[in-house]
Design an enzyme around this catalytic site. Structure first.
Site, PDB file in Angstrom:
ATOM      1  N   ASP A 241     -21.975   8.969 -16.987  1.00 50.38           N
ATOM      2  CA  ASP A 241     -21.997   7.967 -16.666  1.00 50.38           C
ATOM      3  C   ASP A 241     -22.354   8.721 -14.488  1.00 50.38           C
ATOM      4  OD1 ASP A 241     -21.450   5.249 -16.048  1.00 50.38           O
ATOM      5  OD2 ASP A 241     -19.039   6.128 -15.683  1.00 50.38           O
ATOM      6  N   SER A 262     -20.538  -0.700 -14.054  1.00 53.02           N
ATOM      7  CA  SER A 262     -21.836  -0.327 -15.426  1.00 53.02           C
ATOM      8  C   SER A 262     -20.177  -0.932 -16.784  1.00 53.02           C
ATOM      9  CB  SER A 262     -20.855   0.386 -16.362  1.00 53.02           C
ATOM     10  OG  SER A 262     -20.203   1.913 -15.989  1.00 53.02           O
ATOM     11  N   GLN A 312     -27.077   2.758 -21.382  1.00 50.16           N
ATOM     12  CA  GLN A 312     -25.462   1.952 -20.585  1.00 50.16           C
ATOM     13  C   GLN A 312     -26.706   0.877 -19.543  1.00 50.16           C
ATOM     14  OE1 GLN A 312     -24.103   2.681 -16.441  1.00 50.16           O
ATOM     15  NE2 GLN A 312     -23.110   4.213 -18.172  1.00 50.16           N
TER      16      GLN A 312
HETATM   17  C1  LIG Z   1     -18.133  -6.387 -15.047  1.00 46.00           C
HETATM   18  C2  LIG Z   1     -17.394  -7.365 -15.104  1.00 46.00           C
HETATM   19  C3  LIG Z   1     -16.922  -7.454 -12.914  1.00 46.00           C
HETATM   20  C4  LIG Z   1     -17.442  -8.606 -15.354  1.00 46.00           C
HETATM   21  O1  LIG Z   1     -15.796  -9.734 -15.171  1.00 46.00           O
HETATM   22  P1  LIG Z   1     -16.267 -10.655 -15.082  1.00 46.00           P
HETATM   23  O2  LIG Z   1     -15.105 -11.647 -14.120  1.00 46.00           O
HETATM   24  O3  LIG Z   1     -16.939 -11.940 -15.766  1.00 46.00           O
HETATM   25  O4  LIG Z   1     -16.972 -10.803 -12.799  1.00 46.00           O
HETATM   26  P2  LIG Z   1     -17.387 -11.382 -11.845  1.00 46.00           P
HETATM   27  O5  LIG Z   1     -17.818 -12.686 -11.896  1.00 46.00           O
HETATM   28  O6  LIG Z   1     -18.895 -11.039 -12.653  1.00 46.00           O
HETATM   29  O7  LIG Z   1     -17.303 -11.297 -10.593  1.00 46.00           O
HETATM   30  C5  LIG Z   1     -17.800  -9.241  -9.895  1.00 46.00           C
HETATM   31  C6  LIG Z   1     -17.377  -9.971  -9.117  1.00 46.00           C
HETATM   32  O8  LIG Z   1     -18.735 -10.169  -8.554  1.00 46.00           O
HETATM   33  C7  LIG Z   1     -18.751 -11.567  -7.680  1.00 46.00           C
HETATM   34  N1  LIG Z   1     -19.917 -11.950  -7.916  1.00 46.00           N
HETATM   35  C8  LIG Z   1     -20.148 -12.719  -8.782  1.00 46.00           C
HETATM   36  N2  LIG Z   1     -20.809 -13.769  -9.243  1.00 46.00           N
HETATM   37  C9  LIG Z   1     -21.706 -13.825  -8.261  1.00 46.00           C
HETATM   38  C10 LIG Z   1     -22.223 -13.950  -7.667  1.00 46.00           C
HETATM   39  N3  LIG Z   1     -23.524 -14.893  -7.685  1.00 46.00           N
HETATM   40  N4  LIG Z   1     -23.278 -13.188  -6.206  1.00 46.00           N
HETATM   41  C11 LIG Z   1     -22.070 -12.259  -6.035  1.00 46.00           C
HETATM   42  N5  LIG Z   1     -21.429 -11.545  -6.586  1.00 46.00           N
HETATM   43  C12 LIG Z   1     -20.883 -12.442  -7.421  1.00 46.00           C
HETATM   44  C13 LIG Z   1     -17.776 -11.985  -7.814  1.00 46.00           C
HETATM   45  O9  LIG Z   1     -17.105 -13.074  -6.526  1.00 46.00           O
HETATM   46  C14 LIG Z   1     -16.398 -10.461  -7.789  1.00 46.00           C
HETATM   47  O10 LIG Z   1     -16.121  -9.522  -6.467  1.00 46.00           O
HETATM   48  P3  LIG Z   1     -14.797  -9.774  -6.651  1.00 46.00           P
HETATM   49  O11 LIG Z   1     -14.787  -8.180  -7.554  1.00 46.00           O
HETATM   50  O12 LIG Z   1     -13.986 -10.903  -6.679  1.00 46.00           O
HETATM   51  O13 LIG Z   1     -15.290  -8.654  -4.782  1.00 46.00           O
HETATM   52  C15 LIG Z   1     -15.892  -7.124 -15.526  1.00 46.00           C
HETATM   53  O14 LIG Z   1     -15.788  -6.903 -16.993  1.00 46.00           O
HETATM   54  C16 LIG Z   1     -15.276  -5.389 -15.278  1.00 46.00           C
HETATM   55  O15 LIG Z   1     -14.871  -5.219 -13.863  1.00 46.00           O
HETATM   56  N6  LIG Z   1     -15.396  -3.764 -16.267  1.00 46.00           N
HETATM   57  C17 LIG Z   1     -14.912  -2.953 -15.548  1.00 46.00           C
HETATM   58  C18 LIG Z   1     -16.413  -1.931 -15.403  1.00 46.00           C
HETATM   59  C19 LIG Z   1     -16.446  -0.852 -14.743  1.00 46.00           C
HETATM   60  O16 LIG Z   1     -15.402  -0.917 -14.290  1.00 46.00           O
HETATM   61  N7  LIG Z   1     -17.191  -0.500 -15.216  1.00 46.00           N
HETATM   62  C20 LIG Z   1     -17.118   1.667 -15.485  1.00 46.00           C
HETATM   63  C21 LIG Z   1     -16.740   1.726 -14.081  1.00 46.00           C
HETATM   64  S1  LIG Z   1     -18.453   1.410 -13.043  1.00 46.00           S
HETATM   65  C22 LIG Z   1     -18.936   3.137 -13.144  1.00 46.00           C
HETATM   66  O17 LIG Z   1     -18.182   3.780 -13.208  1.00 46.00           O
HETATM   67  C23 LIG Z   1     -20.391   3.463 -12.324  1.00 46.00           C
HETATM   68  C24 LIG Z   1     -20.844   4.887 -11.873  1.00 46.00           C
HETATM   69  C25 LIG Z   1     -21.590   4.360 -10.829  1.00 46.00           C
HETATM   70  C26 LIG Z   1     -22.598   5.402 -10.667  1.00 46.00           C
HETATM   71  O18 LIG Z   1     -22.183   6.624 -10.103  1.00 46.00           O
HETATM   72  O19 LIG Z   1     -23.478   5.977 -10.681  1.00 46.00           O
END
Ligand SMILES: CC(C)(COP(=O)(O)OP(=O)(O)OC[C@H]1O[C@@H](n2cnc3c(N)ncnc32)[C@H](O)[C@@H]1OP(=O)(O)O)[C@@H](O)C(=O)NCCC(=O)NCCSC(=O)CCCC(=O)O
Length: 327
Positions: A241, A262, A312
């Protein structure tokens, strides 16, 4: 669990989404990997119930997805027999992980067949799932039907610089902007338990549009050994990841990623491997659109054997940045 093998989202911290262990981690290079002594060493609370703690937390302050998948796989693997290995997993990240509290892993034994066993794992914080994950295990079976792609031809890891060395090189440039210096210094202080040697290091000064494809050598920091070959799959789940979704951003050097997370992660394990030995991670993004990006990856053993494949999708929200500055 034993089988022998021979063999945040800031703008461009993503193209350098690479570990830069300094201090304690760098010094403990020859010791047992922190991944197996700490991150993937779950506490068993009850039958099929485990607790995991955190080590490195990304700057986004949400738990690293690879850590949650790796821990979920440890929990699932504990419920199957000795010679039964995970061949695939499919996960959704449904809530951001909270770094302030541990994660509980609840395993459900869906089915034990003759050859295959399926487990469902829920990672829970504050009483709610943060990850749902299905893992399928397979008893090793020989087959005359075999094929794989060929590993890309790249310089061996011995001929390439580590991320720490690359960063030190950038930091020594006299004309480096102060903001860039600060960002790189922070990266150096990160304690990511993975070592990386990029095949084509990012040109941080003159960011060029690149194909959304990346190649880097990767391995767990520290020693794991051959004692528990199942554990290497859990380590690979962690590693897979890392710097994966960032592949999507390589074609957009003028975009600042404001929100990257992700959404799901899938893996298929093809052959046994040692995650504490260099493996080539080949990543590519086949598509991006609608604030999402899709990436595929292949983890190669250095002898050319395809160890695992990954896929992913992530949410990526960007804004355009001025590119006239040095970084
Ligand atoms: C994916 C989400 C966020 C989806 O939930 P949701 O409630 O539907 O969230 P959301 O509406 O998308 O809001 C999230 C955020 O996006 C903002 N947003 C929403 N719509 C827009 C827009 N049009 N323009 C600009 N910003 C927008 C919202 O205001 C939210 O911001 P906020 O968190 O409140 O600051 C949720 O399910 C979640 O957090 N899931 C867990 C994801 C995660 O933690 N994944 C693992 C960690 S990421 C990772 O490890 C990758 C590593 C990267 C790397 O090293 O390569």
């Amino acid at each position: 669990m034993s089988e022998k093998v021979s063999n945040e989202t800031s703008d461009h911290s993503m193209d350098f989404a690479v570990p830069a262990g300094s201090g304690a981690l760098a010094e403990s290079h020859d010791l047992r990997s922190i991944l197996v002594t700490s991150v993937l060493n779950l506490e068993k609370l009850d039958i099929d119930l485990y607790r995991g703690t955190h080590h490195w937390v990304p700057r986004s302050r949400r738990l690293f997805g690879g850590q949650i998948i790796g821990q979920a796989l440890v929990a699932a693997a504990d419920s199957v027999g000795e010679n039964v290995f995970a061949h695939s997993l499919h996960c959704y990240f449904v809530r951001a992980g909270d770094p302030k509290v541990p994660v509980l892993y609840q395993v459900e034994r869906i089915r034990d067949g003759r050859s295959f066993s399926v487990r469902s794992v829920k990672a829970i914080q504050h009483g709610q799932p943060i990850l749902i994950c299905q893992v399928s295990f397979h008893r090793d079976q020989p087959s005359p039907l075999q094929h794989q792609f060929s590993m890309p031809s790249v310089p061996p890891p011995e001929d390439l610089l580590t991320v720490e060395e690359l960063i030190q090189g950038y930091l020594s440039k006299p004309d480096l902007a102060e903001k860039a210096k600060q960002g790189l210094t922070k990266l150096l202080a990160d304690e990511v338990p993975i070592e990386i040697k990029p095949v084509n290091p990012p040109d941080i000064q003159y960011r060029r549009v690149r194909e959304p494809k990346n190649l880097f050598w990767v391995r767990a920091r520290g020693h794991i050994g051959e004692g528990d070959m199942k554990l290497h799959r859990c380590v690979a789940a962690y590693v897979s990841d890392y710097s994966f979704l960032g592949t999507t951003l390589l074609s957009f050097p003028g975009q600042r990623a404001n929100f990257v997370a992700s959404l799901d992660h899938a893996m298929w394990f093809h052959n046994i491997f040692r995650a504490d030995q260099w493996m080539l991670y080949e990543t590519e993004s086949s598509w991006a659109g609608g604030s999402r990006g899709l990436v595929q990856g292949r983890l190669w053993r250095r002898d050319g054997v395809l160890a695992a494949s990954c896929a992913q999708e992530g949410v990526i929200r960007v804004s355009t940045v001025k590119t006239d500055s040095k970084l």
